[in-house]
Design a protein around this motif. Structure first.
Motif, PDB file in Angstrom:
ATOM      1  N   GLY A  39       0.850  -1.241   0.095  1.00  0.00           N
ATOM      2  CA  GLY A  39       0.127   0.009   0.215  1.00  0.00           C
ATOM      3  C   GLY A  39       0.872   1.318  -0.028  1.00  0.00           C
ATOM      4  O   GLY A  39       0.269   2.479  -0.056  1.00  0.00           O
ATOM      5  N   GLU A  40       2.251   1.364   0.069  1.00  0.00           N
ATOM      6  CA  GLU A  40       2.967   2.540  -0.024  1.00  0.00           C
ATOM      7  C   GLU A  40       2.825   3.107  -1.148  1.00  0.00           C
ATOM      8  O   GLU A  40       3.231   2.482  -2.324  1.00  0.00           O
ATOM      9  CB  GLU A  40       4.257   2.245   0.076  1.00  0.00           C
ATOM     10  CG  GLU A  40       5.428   2.967   0.291  1.00  0.00           C
ATOM     11  CD  GLU A  40       5.269   4.027   1.662  1.00  0.00           C
ATOM     12  OE1 GLU A  40       6.041   5.113   1.533  1.00  0.00           O
ATOM     13  OE2 GLU A  40       4.875   3.595   2.762  1.00  0.00           O
ATOM     14  N   ASP A  41       2.452   4.402  -1.274  1.00  0.00           N
ATOM     15  CA  ASP A  41       2.665   5.406  -2.561  1.00  0.00           C
ATOM     16  C   ASP A  41       3.944   5.741  -2.910  1.00  0.00           C
ATOM     17  O   ASP A  41       4.886   6.054  -1.995  1.00  0.00           O
ATOM     18  CB  ASP A  41       1.716   6.493  -2.378  1.00  0.00           C
ATOM     19  CG  ASP A  41       0.202   6.055  -2.608  1.00  0.00           C
ATOM     20  OD1 ASP A  41      -0.167   4.897  -2.941  1.00  0.00           O
ATOM     21  OD2 ASP A  41      -0.539   6.715  -2.247  1.00  0.00           O
ATOM     22  N   LEU A  42       4.453   5.569  -4.002  1.00  0.00           N
ATOM     23  CA  LEU A  42       5.903   6.060  -4.270  1.00  0.00           C
ATOM     24  C   LEU A  42       6.160   6.156  -6.116  1.00  0.00           C
ATOM     25  O   LEU A  42       5.271   6.204  -6.527  1.00  0.00           O
ATOM     26  CB  LEU A  42       6.721   4.762  -3.722  1.00  0.00           C
ATOM     27  CG  LEU A  42       6.726   3.475  -4.174  1.00  0.00           C
ATOM     28  CD1 LEU A  42       6.558   3.244  -5.473  1.00  0.00           C
ATOM     29  CD2 LEU A  42       7.645   2.507  -3.431  1.00  0.00           C
ATOM     30  N   LEU A  43       7.402   6.556  -6.201  1.00  0.00           N
ATOM     31  CA  LEU A  43       7.688   6.903  -7.412  1.00  0.00           C
ATOM     32  C   LEU A  43       8.795   5.688  -7.995  1.00  0.00           C
ATOM     33  O   LEU A  43       9.691   5.319  -7.201  1.00  0.00           O
ATOM     34  CB  LEU A  43       8.483   8.194  -7.587  1.00  0.00           C
ATOM     35  CG  LEU A  43       7.283   9.317  -7.323  1.00  0.00           C
ATOM     36  CD1 LEU A  43       8.144  10.657  -7.495  1.00  0.00           C
ATOM     37  CD2 LEU A  43       6.262   9.521  -8.215  1.00  0.00           C
ATOM     38  N   VAL A  44       8.679   5.263  -9.242  1.00  0.00           N
ATOM     39  CA  VAL A  44       9.480   4.459  -9.856  1.00  0.00           C
ATOM     40  C   VAL A  44      10.202   4.928 -11.176  1.00  0.00           C
ATOM     41  O   VAL A  44       9.183   5.806 -11.956  1.00  0.00           O
ATOM     42  CB  VAL A  44       8.994   2.991 -10.047  1.00  0.00           C
ATOM     43  CG1 VAL A  44       9.925   2.150 -10.710  1.00  0.00           C
ATOM     44  CG2 VAL A  44       8.734   2.511  -8.649  1.00  0.00           C
ATOM     45  N   CYS A  45      11.357   4.874 -11.510  1.00  0.00           N
ATOM     46  CA  CYS A  45      11.981   5.370 -12.829  1.00  0.00           C
ATOM     47  C   CYS A  45      12.849   4.065 -13.242  1.00  0.00           C
ATOM     48  O   CYS A  45      13.785   4.001 -12.354  1.00  0.00           O
ATOM     49  CB  CYS A  45      12.679   6.661 -12.673  1.00  0.00           C
ATOM     50  SG  CYS A  45      13.234   7.358 -14.133  1.00  0.00           S
ATOM     51  N   ALA A  46      12.599   3.684 -14.421  1.00  0.00           N
ATOM     52  CA  ALA A  46      13.652   2.729 -15.088  1.00  0.00           C
ATOM     53  C   ALA A  46      14.513   3.562 -15.677  1.00  0.00           C
ATOM     54  O   ALA A  46      14.029   4.063 -16.796  1.00  0.00           O
ATOM     55  CB  ALA A  46      12.795   1.874 -15.890  1.00  0.00           C
ATOM     56  N   LEU A  47      15.658   3.747 -15.549  1.00  0.00           N
ATOM     57  CA  LEU A  47      16.713   4.277 -16.128  1.00  0.00           C
ATOM     58  C   LEU A  47      17.135   3.462 -17.406  1.00  0.00           C
ATOM     59  O   LEU A  47      17.348   4.105 -18.329  1.00  0.00           O
ATOM     60  CB  LEU A  47      17.969   4.496 -15.358  1.00  0.00           C
ATOM     61  CG  LEU A  47      17.936   5.162 -14.303  1.00  0.00           C
ATOM     62  CD1 LEU A  47      19.194   5.428 -13.298  1.00  0.00           C
ATOM     63  CD2 LEU A  47      17.341   6.712 -14.378  1.00  0.00           C
ATOM     64  N   ASP A  48      17.120   2.073 -17.277  1.00  0.00           N
ATOM     65  CA  ASP A  48      17.213   1.336 -18.249  1.00  0.00           C
ATOM     66  C   ASP A  48      16.800  -0.333 -17.811  1.00  0.00           C
ATOM     67  O   ASP A  48      16.186  -0.055 -16.774  1.00  0.00           O
ATOM     68  CB  ASP A  48      18.640   1.102 -18.980  1.00  0.00           C
ATOM     69  CG  ASP A  48      19.589   0.475 -18.151  1.00  0.00           C
ATOM     70  OD1 ASP A  48      19.435  -0.345 -17.149  1.00  0.00           O
ATOM     71  OD2 ASP A  48      20.757   0.982 -18.126  1.00  0.00           O
TER      72      ASP A  48
END
Length: 111
Positions: free
Chosen positions: A62-71
């Protein structure tokens, strides 16, 4: 020395309470491990997002967060900075097949 055939997770921010903490998932299973734990909101799945695109969503538990795939083999996870939130993210990634290491080990590995 880290094994390049394994996937690792390291907390990049210093220990302690802060507003935001950043983790890096690195290795051939990074995309799969993060996909097992992350559900984006109103966006396409991480595996279909452009590299560098930041996705907002929910981590398992349930944690809201951000994800970013650099590759496909380097994925950043940015969560609340409390020790419990960081520990939960790392624990779930270990459960998805990642090996935990510290940021210094990861830095030496990527140089």
């Amino acid at each position: 020395m880290l094994d390049p055939s394994l996937t690792y997770v390291a907390v990049l921010t210093p220990q302690g309470i802060g507003a935001i903490a950043s983790c890096l998932v690195l290795g051939p299973g990074a995309l799969h491990a993060v996909n097992d734990c992350f559900t984006p909101r109103r966006q396409r799945p991480l595996s279909m997002a452009d590299h560098g695109q930041v996705l907002y969503g929910e981590w398992q538990g349930g944690e809201d967060l951000l994800v970013c795939a650099l590759d496909d083999e380097r994925i950043e996870v940015h969560c609340h900075g409390g020790t419990a939130a960081v520990a939960a993210v790392v624990e779930s990634l270990v459960g998805a097949g990642c090996q935990e290491c510290d940021a210094r080990e990861l830095q030496e590995f990527t140089e």
